[in-house]
Design a protein around this motif. Structure first.
Motif, PDB file in Angstrom:
ATOM      1  N   PRO A  87       0.809  -1.233   0.000  1.00  0.00           N
ATOM      2  CA  PRO A  87       0.000   0.000   0.000  1.00  0.00           C
ATOM      3  C   PRO A  87       0.835   1.273   0.000  1.00  0.00           C
ATOM      4  N   ALA A  88       2.041   1.207   0.536  1.00  0.00           N
ATOM      5  CA  ALA A  88       2.846   2.416   0.639  1.00  0.00           C
ATOM      6  C   ALA A  88       3.663   2.701  -0.621  1.00  0.00           C
ATOM      7  N   SER A  89       4.194   1.633  -1.246  1.00  0.00           N
ATOM      8  CA  SER A  89       5.144   1.866  -2.339  1.00  0.00           C
ATOM      9  C   SER A  89       4.623   1.511  -3.721  1.00  0.00           C
ATOM     10  N   GLY A  90       3.687   0.567  -3.827  1.00  0.00           N
ATOM     11  CA  GLY A  90       3.136   0.255  -5.134  1.00  0.00           C
ATOM     12  C   GLY A  90       3.167  -1.219  -5.478  1.00  0.00           C
ATOM     13  N   VAL A  91       3.304  -1.491  -6.763  1.00  0.00           N
ATOM     14  CA  VAL A  91       3.208  -2.845  -7.306  1.00  0.00           C
ATOM     15  C   VAL A  91       4.560  -3.241  -7.887  1.00  0.00           C
ATOM     16  N   ARG A  92       4.993  -4.443  -7.565  1.00  0.00           N
ATOM     17  CA  ARG A  92       6.229  -4.973  -8.154  1.00  0.00           C
ATOM     18  C   ARG A  92       5.894  -6.301  -8.826  1.00  0.00           C
ATOM     19  N   ILE A  93       6.161  -6.380 -10.127  1.00  0.00           N
ATOM     20  CA  ILE A  93       5.972  -7.614 -10.894  1.00  0.00           C
ATOM     21  C   ILE A  93       7.342  -8.097 -11.341  1.00  0.00           C
ATOM     22  N   ILE A  94       7.707  -9.273 -10.885  1.00  0.00           N
ATOM     23  CA  ILE A  94       9.012  -9.851 -11.229  1.00  0.00           C
ATOM     24  C   ILE A  94       8.763 -11.129 -12.009  1.00  0.00           C
ATOM     25  N   GLY A  95       9.271 -11.185 -13.226  1.00  0.00           N
ATOM     26  CA  GLY A  95       9.121 -12.369 -14.049  1.00  0.00           C
ATOM     27  C   GLY A  95      10.427 -13.118 -14.194  1.00  0.00           C
ATOM     28  N   ALA A  96      10.315 -14.445 -14.291  1.00  0.00           N
ATOM     29  CA  ALA A  96      11.513 -15.234 -14.560  1.00  0.00           C
ATOM     30  C   ALA A  96      12.017 -15.008 -15.976  1.00  0.00           C
ATOM     31  N   GLY A  97      11.148 -14.526 -16.842  1.00  0.00           N
ATOM     32  CA  GLY A  97      11.493 -14.140 -18.201  1.00  0.00           C
ATOM     33  C   GLY A  97      10.504 -13.092 -18.657  1.00  0.00           C
ATOM     34  N   PRO A  98      10.685 -12.536 -19.854  1.00  0.00           N
ATOM     35  CA  PRO A  98       9.759 -11.516 -20.339  1.00  0.00           C
ATOM     36  C   PRO A  98       8.306 -11.979 -20.367  1.00  0.00           C
ATOM     37  N   ALA A  99       8.082 -13.255 -20.711  1.00  0.00           N
ATOM     38  CA  ALA A  99       6.708 -13.762 -20.719  1.00  0.00           C
ATOM     39  C   ALA A  99       6.114 -13.737 -19.321  1.00  0.00           C
ATOM     40  N   GLY A 100       6.924 -14.087 -18.326  1.00  0.00           N
ATOM     41  CA  GLY A 100       6.421 -14.061 -16.952  1.00  0.00           C
ATOM     42  C   GLY A 100       5.981 -12.677 -16.536  1.00  0.00           C
ATOM     43  N   VAL A 101       6.748 -11.642 -16.918  1.00  0.00           N
ATOM     44  CA  VAL A 101       6.351 -10.265 -16.602  1.00  0.00           C
ATOM     45  C   VAL A 101       5.010  -9.949 -17.253  1.00  0.00           C
ATOM     46  N   PHE A 102       4.828 -10.395 -18.499  1.00  0.00           N
ATOM     47  CA  PHE A 102       3.584 -10.112 -19.204  1.00  0.00           C
ATOM     48  C   PHE A 102       2.399 -10.793 -18.532  1.00  0.00           C
ATOM     49  N   TRP A 103       2.568 -12.058 -18.145  1.00  0.00           N
ATOM     50  CA  TRP A 103       1.453 -12.739 -17.463  1.00  0.00           C
ATOM     51  C   TRP A 103       1.176 -12.085 -16.113  1.00  0.00           C
TER      52      TRP A 103
END
Length: 546
Positions: A87-103
């Motif tokens: 809630p304080a800093s935001g959203v972090r999306i970490i993918g094992a590869g580019p496809a993972g980030v997209f999903w």
């Protein structure tokens, strides 16, 4: 949070509330995630009206940050990802590869609610966009999560295909199998053979309903994709981490090609110059001649298509090839004798093996329907198991890769209920729950054999689907259930939590509404979704599982 497909690991939610996206929220794309950032800014930006201004790695903002990053340790799969919402800093999306980030970005879209699936903001201008505080880790069960779209029987314009690419991406499906050729039409430009589209891409009229129907649509029907259209579809799909697999059906289902180039047919049995592009449906006796001319012709066709479709797999069909003309053909019989083959089944196997070797020499892999097992399977071939599980089991035990798509479970042209209101009812009733309980890996396979089941696929054949509205009705919501089967680590079919999936579908219907999908309502077809007076071919009782 009613996610579909459900994450492979159970999410944890924080009591701290949520993070609010605002006009001051930055979008930070670390190296390797730029494509997903473009998609997210274009898609969520359109739905929310927020700018998602670009930030730099490590930058903070009073409005918080949506941060995209790569870390191969995020999951055991290159398509895996983690999301953390603070809630304080935001959203972090970490993918094992580019496809993972997209999903992961697709999951973020679901977390924002159904209006995140619209193309422009709705509601008050100062609306708050809340992402629940949570942590989840996710990765797909299968590497091949496919959807086959038949554009040969009824042509689907390019914009329909692009729309379905987006619908697939929203459900984390990653293989679009395009059925490009059949008796009823040839749908891709081949520059060396222009008559394939000049003649083969249209038919004079069309049977309405299945073969038993007395009704005809007397309008000519046709269309095809130019090579630039295909390049656009493939590139559009690739940006969404979807591979497009082309299918050119041989040696059966080929009358459109024979109508364009009569020498491809069995000219010593019938007058192929009289054959039109077929206006009706069903298994057709007019098949390709097993000649050197046919081999060279399709090598040239495939060579052009390999330039358009960069993926590993190339689908050659191989299904429903009647052998009567070959039995009557002196040319075919001479070839059987010349090659020392046992019969016509081995003749078809010889033809498939030829193209398996041809594709292998060019760094590609052949895949075909399970009939390619008859007469012996080509060494490097993979199998689409459609007539049941049997073909896939045999192929996996022989060390061949398999995509499970048994008609008894995932043929989305089959009717959706026993109700007489279902439009043009085909085969057995297979509803949403039936698809949800589909299990791609047969229990009789050993662990080593099961590893050859590289994925699953839902198939939709369009003989009676003459518009995108009908296509939507037949595909959805069942494609959502299939997507969960292909992605999520679900228990055995009998132990699956159908009431929970049904509850989550309540939220998902709202997403489909926002996307403009004219799905089948849970209560049955709406009046304009019915086709009174058009015969189908319904079958009673449960389908045989073979």
């Amino acid at each position: 949070m009613d996610l579909i497909p459900t994450p492979s690991h159970k999410p944890t939610y924080s009591a701290d509330g949520s993070f609010a996206l605002t006009a001051g929220t930055l979008l930070v794309a670390e190296p390797g995630t730029e494509a997903t950032a473009r998609w997210l800014r274009a898609t969520l930006g359109a739905a929310t009206g927020l700018p998602f201004a670009a930030g730099t790695p490590g930058e903070r903002s009073a409005g918080g940050v949506v941060r995209l990053a790569l870390d191969e340790r995020a999951s055991g799969s290159a398509e895996g990802y983690r999301i953390t919402v603070d809630p304080a800093s935001g959203v972090r999306i970490i993918g094992a590869g580019p496809a993972g980030v997209f999903w992961g970005a697709q999951t973020l879209r679901q977390l924002l609610g159904p209006d995140a699936f619209r193309r422009a903001p709705v509601g008050a201008p100062d609306r708050s966009w809340q992402v629940p505080a949570c942590h989840l880790q996710d990765a797909p069960r299968f590497g091949w999560r496919g959807f086959m779209l038949d554009v040969a029987r009824h042509f689907m314009p390019k914009d329909v295909v692009l729309r379905y690419v987006d619908l697939m991406a929203a459900h984390k499906l990653n293989v679009l199998h395009l059925h490009l050729t059949d008796d009823q039409g040839w749908r891709v430009e081949i520059k060396r053979y222009p008559r394939l589209t000049e003649v083969g891409a249209w038919r004079e009229r069309t049977k309405v309903g299945l073969r038993e129907s007395p009704l005809w649509d007397e309008r000519p029907h046709g269309g095809y994709y130019t090579q630039d259209d295909i390049r656009e579809i493939v590139a559009y799909a690739a940006e969404r981490h979807i591979t497009v697999v082309p299918e050119v059906d041989i040696p059966g289902h080929s009358q459109a090609a024979i109508a364009a180039y009569p020498e491809l047919g069995n000219t010593d049995v019938i007058d192929t110059t009289t054959l039109p592009v077929l206006p009706s449906w069903g298994v057709n006796p007019n098949v390709l001649a097993p000649t050197d001319n046919t081999l060279r012709f399709y090598e040239n066709v495939f060579a052009e298509l390999l330039e358009l479709f960069p993926g590993t797999f190339f689908h050659v069909g191989g299904d429903e090839c009647p052998k009567e003309q070959w039995r009557e053909s002196p040319t075919a019989q001479a070839r059987i004798k010349e090659l020392g083959l046992a019969d016509e089944d081995e003749l078809q196997s010889w033809l498939i093996r030829h193209f398996d070797k041809w594709l292998s020499e060019r760094g590609r892999r052949l895949i075909g329907w399970d009939e390619i097992l008859e007469g012996g399977l080509a060494e490097g071939a993979a199998v689409s198991s459609w007539r049941g599980y049997g073909g896939g089991i045999a192929a996996a035990r022989a060390g061949h890769d398999v995509v499970m798509c048994p008609q008894s479970h995932v043929y989305l042209d089959w009717r959706q209920s026993e109700s007489p209101d279902e439009p043009v009812p085909i085969a057995h009733a297979r509803g949403l729950e039936d698809v949800y309980r589909f299990e791609p890996v047969p229990p009789e396979l050993t662990e080593e054999e099961a590893a050859h089941v590289i994925g699953a696929q839902a198939n939709i054949w369009t003989e009676v689907m003459d518009s995108v509205r009908v296509l939507d009705y037949m595909a959805f919501p069942r494609l959502a259930a299939f997507a969960e089967v292909a992605w999520s680590a679900l228990p055995e079919p009998a132990a699956r939590d159908w009431p929970d999936f049904e509850r989550r579908m309540t939220a998902h219907y709202a997403r489909l509404d926002a996307l403009g999908v004219e799905y089948r309502p849970a209560g049955g077809p709406l009046p304009w979704q019915r086709r009174p007076g058009v015969l189908g071919r319904p079958k009673e009782g449960p389908p045989p599982i073979v």
